[in-house]
Design an enzyme around this catalytic site. Structure first.
Site, short mmCIF file in Angstrom:
data_model
loop_
_atom_site.label_atom_id
_atom_site.label_comp_id
_atom_site.label_asym_id
_atom_site.label_seq_id
_atom_site.Cartn_x
_atom_site.Cartn_y
_atom_site.Cartn_z
N HIS A 173 0.85 -0.86 -0.01
CA HIS A 173 0.11 -0.28 -0.02
C HIS A 173 0.66 1.59 0.30
CE1 HIS A 173 -3.98 -1.67 1.78
NE2 HIS A 173 -3.62 -2.25 0.42
N TYR A 200 -8.96 5.56 7.96
CA TYR A 200 -9.01 5.05 9.73
C TYR A 200 -9.74 6.80 9.59
CZ TYR A 200 -4.39 3.02 10.60
OH TYR A 200 -3.60 2.05 11.04
N PRO A 237 -3.20 0.01 19.51
CA PRO A 237 -3.29 -0.60 18.28
C PRO A 237 -3.56 0.73 16.34
CG PRO A 237 -5.58 -1.51 18.73
CD PRO A 237 -4.63 -0.71 19.92
N LYS A 273 1.64 -0.37 15.05
CA LYS A 273 2.87 -0.57 15.28
C LYS A 273 2.76 -1.57 16.34
CE LYS A 273 4.20 2.49 13.69
NZ LYS A 273 4.45 2.50 12.14
N TYR A 278 4.39 6.56 10.38
CA TYR A 278 3.41 5.44 9.92
C TYR A 278 4.42 4.16 8.91
CZ TYR A 278 -0.93 2.85 8.79
OH TYR A 278 -2.03 1.66 8.90
P1 FAS Z 1 2.82 -12.41 21.71
O1 FAS Z 1 1.76 -12.29 22.70
O2 FAS Z 1 1.55 -12.41 19.53
O3 FAS Z 1 2.93 -14.10 21.76
C1 FAS Z 1 3.29 -14.15 22.79
C2 FAS Z 1 2.68 -15.80 23.02
O4 FAS Z 1 3.43 -16.21 24.71
C3 FAS Z 1 1.56 -16.49 23.38
O5 FAS Z 1 1.23 -17.24 22.14
C4 FAS Z 1 1.29 -16.85 24.60
O6 FAS Z 1 0.92 -17.83 24.35
C5 FAS Z 1 2.48 -17.11 24.78
N1 FAS Z 1 2.90 -16.97 25.82
C6 FAS Z 1 2.54 -16.25 26.82
N2 FAS Z 1 2.75 -16.83 28.74
C7 FAS Z 1 3.56 -18.41 28.89
C8 FAS Z 1 4.01 -18.99 29.46
N3 FAS Z 1 3.86 -18.82 30.38
N4 FAS Z 1 4.73 -20.26 28.67
C9 FAS Z 1 5.01 -20.02 27.68
N5 FAS Z 1 3.94 -19.47 26.93
C10 FAS Z 1 3.09 -18.13 27.06
N6 FAS Z 1 -0.98 -5.05 17.15
C11 FAS Z 1 -0.69 -4.39 15.93
O7 FAS Z 1 0.06 -3.79 15.07
N7 FAS Z 1 -2.60 -4.16 14.91
C12 FAS Z 1 -3.58 -4.98 15.63
O8 FAS Z 1 -4.48 -4.14 15.16
C13 FAS Z 1 -3.23 -5.26 16.86
N8 FAS Z 1 -4.49 -6.30 17.21
C14 FAS Z 1 -4.08 -6.83 18.34
C15 FAS Z 1 -5.65 -7.93 18.81
C16 FAS Z 1 -5.48 -8.52 19.98
C17 FAS Z 1 -6.76 -9.03 20.99
C18 FAS Z 1 -4.27 -8.58 21.21
C19 FAS Z 1 -3.89 -9.29 22.34
C20 FAS Z 1 -2.63 -7.49 20.62
C21 FAS Z 1 -2.72 -6.79 19.05
N9 FAS Z 1 -2.37 -6.32 18.49
C22 FAS Z 1 -1.82 -5.52 17.42
C23 FAS Z 1 -0.43 -5.76 18.74
C24 FAS Z 1 -0.13 -7.32 18.64
O9 FAS Z 1 -0.02 -7.79 17.22
C25 FAS Z 1 1.69 -7.61 19.22
O10 FAS Z 1 1.91 -6.09 18.97
C26 FAS Z 1 2.37 -9.35 18.91
O11 FAS Z 1 1.21 -10.07 19.22
C27 FAS Z 1 3.62 -9.26 19.84
O12 FAS Z 1 4.01 -9.92 19.76
P2 FAS Z 1 4.84 -11.03 20.59
O13 FAS Z 1 5.21 -9.60 21.45
O14 FAS Z 1 5.17 -11.82 19.78
O15 FAS Z 1 3.62 -11.23 21.72
C1 PHB Z 2 -5.55 -4.45 10.69
O1 PHB Z 2 -5.30 -4.45 9.55
O2 PHB Z 2 -5.67 -5.81 11.66
C2 PHB Z 2 -4.39 -3.10 11.35
C3 PHB Z 2 -4.79 -2.30 10.48
C4 PHB Z 2 -3.81 -0.69 11.02
C5 PHB Z 2 -4.22 -0.57 12.75
C6 PHB Z 2 -4.51 -2.14 12.95
C7 PHB Z 2 -4.61 -2.82 12.41
O3 PHB Z 2 -3.85 0.53 12.78
#
Ligand code: FAS
Ligand code: PHB
Length: 398
Positions: free
Chosen positions: A75, A204, A296, A300, A387
């Site tokens: 994009h 957005y 989000p 980032k 961004y």
């Molecule tokens: P993660 O949370 O991805 O991974 C951590 C892992 O550790 C998990 O698989 C968990 O099961 C495991 N774990 C935890 N405790 C443990 C233990 N005691 N023993 C073993 N394993 C364990 N970011 C965006 O940029 N855009 C979004 O739209 C967006 N939407 C999101 C929606 C939700 C519901 C959540 C929770 C986050 C969202 N995020 C979004 C942020 C997300 O993308 C995170 O930044 C990203 O997953 C970070 O990656 P990790 O640091 O690897 O952590």
């Molecule tokens: C998504 O595609 O999930 C998305 C994109 C932009 C954002 C957050 C989530 O700022």
């Protein structure tokens, strides 16, 4: 009781933990990735969708970017919609032709799991870390519960890539660690729908009824979000109510209404900012959401997590191959400088796009910020840099 000896124990098979395991494996360093959930669960978790320019290049340089390059959507702009009007921010024109890639976090995780399984390196699913000890000793001990019973891991270093509220941060003495937090007065209701996106680029939207975001995962799958009350619940939102609200908020006078379709995934995510400092305690390193959470709105979260690993992997390799601690000593400060910059940008985007329920002064300021972006090139250029590439702005040539 079984004991497993390794150089680096990585807690969490999210983007951060998996990428670190992959890079250590490529450097010939033994590591074990410990994940409490099943492989099926991890591979299907729907989260982030935007990959920054520099992070996409890093994934490709790391040898795990082929499918992202084939299937990811490049994009060159993003749309801001407010006061029923659309304004395109020409990201690539504003920032040396650079672009974002829309490619779901689930796909990144799938690619990383596939890469690790192909090497046969240990990736233990359904193995929950219950305690970590010896963080100031030369060997760290990690107690886990695996499908085959208790499993003890002994390692030179342990990396907490276990997401927010993980066991790793809880293992650091409270006197050593500082938690900075801000909770926002709204959440996001997100859906994944089998519906062709009615837009080429992300939208957005700031509407007086609330925030909306139109994103996508492919030419046939849309990803959409609504800003909702932090105490709201999915039970209050029928499919029809979700689509109707998205249609109202995203409507303008001159663009097609949104494309509806079957909703295949839905969830409500709280909006908050968290920073944990420092990101190191003895032989424990924190990475990704374990150390920082961003709302989000700035897209980032995953980019920051992967950028932490771009700093941590060479630091661990230098220490374990040559005993050189210098990069590891600087790890926390290097990452926190980028993390605070991401917190600032994510807060800026969040506050600008979510109307305030009662504070009309705040709403006036928000509109002024949005108008400044679409009328002042220098402001638009700043937004484009943050961004498209915030997580890599410390890198040479960014
Ligand atoms: P993660 O949370 O991805 O991974 C951590 C892992 O550790 C998990 O698989 C968990 O099961 C495991 N774990 C935890 N405790 C443990 C233990 N005691 N023993 C073993 N394993 C364990 N970011 C965006 O940029 N855009 C979004 O739209 C967006 N939407 C999101 C929606 C939700 C519901 C959540 C929770 C986050 C969202 N995020 C979004 C942020 C997300 O993308 C995170 O930044 C990203 O997953 C970070 O990656 P990790 O640091 O690897 O952590
Ligand atoms: C998504 O595609 O999930 C998305 C994109 C932009 C954002 C957050 C989530 O700022």
């Amino acid at each position: 009781m079984t004991t497993l000896r390794t150089r680096v124990a990585i807690i969490g098979a999210g983007p951060a933990g998996l990428l670190l395991g992959h890079l250590l494996e490529r450097a010939g360093i033994d590591a074990v990735v410990l994940e409490r959930r099943s492989r099926e669960y991890v591979e299907h978790r729907v989260r982030a969708g935007v990959i920054e320019y520099g992070v996409a290049n890093f994934l490709e340089e790391s040898g795990v970017g082929d499918r992202m390059r084939r299937e990811g959507l490049v994009h060159h702009g993003v749309e801001l919609r407010f006061d029923r009007a659309s304004h395109r921010v020409a990201l690539s024109e504003l920032y040396d032709g650079r672009a974002i890639t829309v490619y779901g976090q689930a796909e990144v995780v799938n690619d990383l799991i596939k890469a690790r399984v192909a090497t046969g390196a240990p990736l233990l699913f359904e193995t929950e870390v219950q305690s970590i000890s010896g963080l100031l000793n030369s060997t760290v001990t990690i107690e886990t519960q695996s499908p085959d019973g208790p499993l003890t891991i002994e390692a030179d270093f342990v990396v907490g890539a276990d997401g927010s509220h993980g066991v790793s941060v809880a293992s650091i003495p409270a006197s050593v660690v500082t938690r900075y937090e801000r909770v926002y007065p709204f959440s996001w209701l997100g859906i994944l729908a089998e519906a062709a996106p009615a837009t080429e680029e992300l939208i957005y939207c700031r509407h007086e009824r609330g925030f909306a975001l139109y994103s996508m995962r492919s030419p046939s799958v849309s990803r959409l979000y609504l800003g909702v009350d932090p105490n709201d619940s999915l039970e209050n939102w029928s499919d029809e109510r979700i689509w109707d609200e998205l249609t109202i908020r995203l409507a303008t006078d001159d663009v097609p209404a949104i494309q509806r379709g079957p909703i295949i995934e839905r969830g409500i995510t709280a909006m908050r900012s968290v920073v944990i400092a420092p990101m190191r305690y003895g032989r424990l390193l924190l990475a990704g959401d374990a150390a920082h959470i961003v709302p989000p709105t700035g897209a980032k979260g995953m980019n920051l997590a992967l950028a932490d690993i771009r700093v941590l992997a060479p630091a661990l390799i230098a220490q374990l191959h040559e005993g050189d601690d210098r990069l590891l000593e600087r790890y926390s400060d290097t990452c926190l400088e980028r993390v605070w910059r991401a917190e600032e940008f994510s807060t800026y985007m969040t506050q600008m796009l979510h109307p305030h329920a009662t504070d009309e002064f705040e709403n006036g300021v928000q509109r002024a910020r949005l108008r400044q972006i679409v009328t002042l090139e220098s402001t638009a250029r700043s937004l484009a840099r943050n961004y498209v590439n915030l997580s890599s702005l410390q890198e040479p040539g960014a």
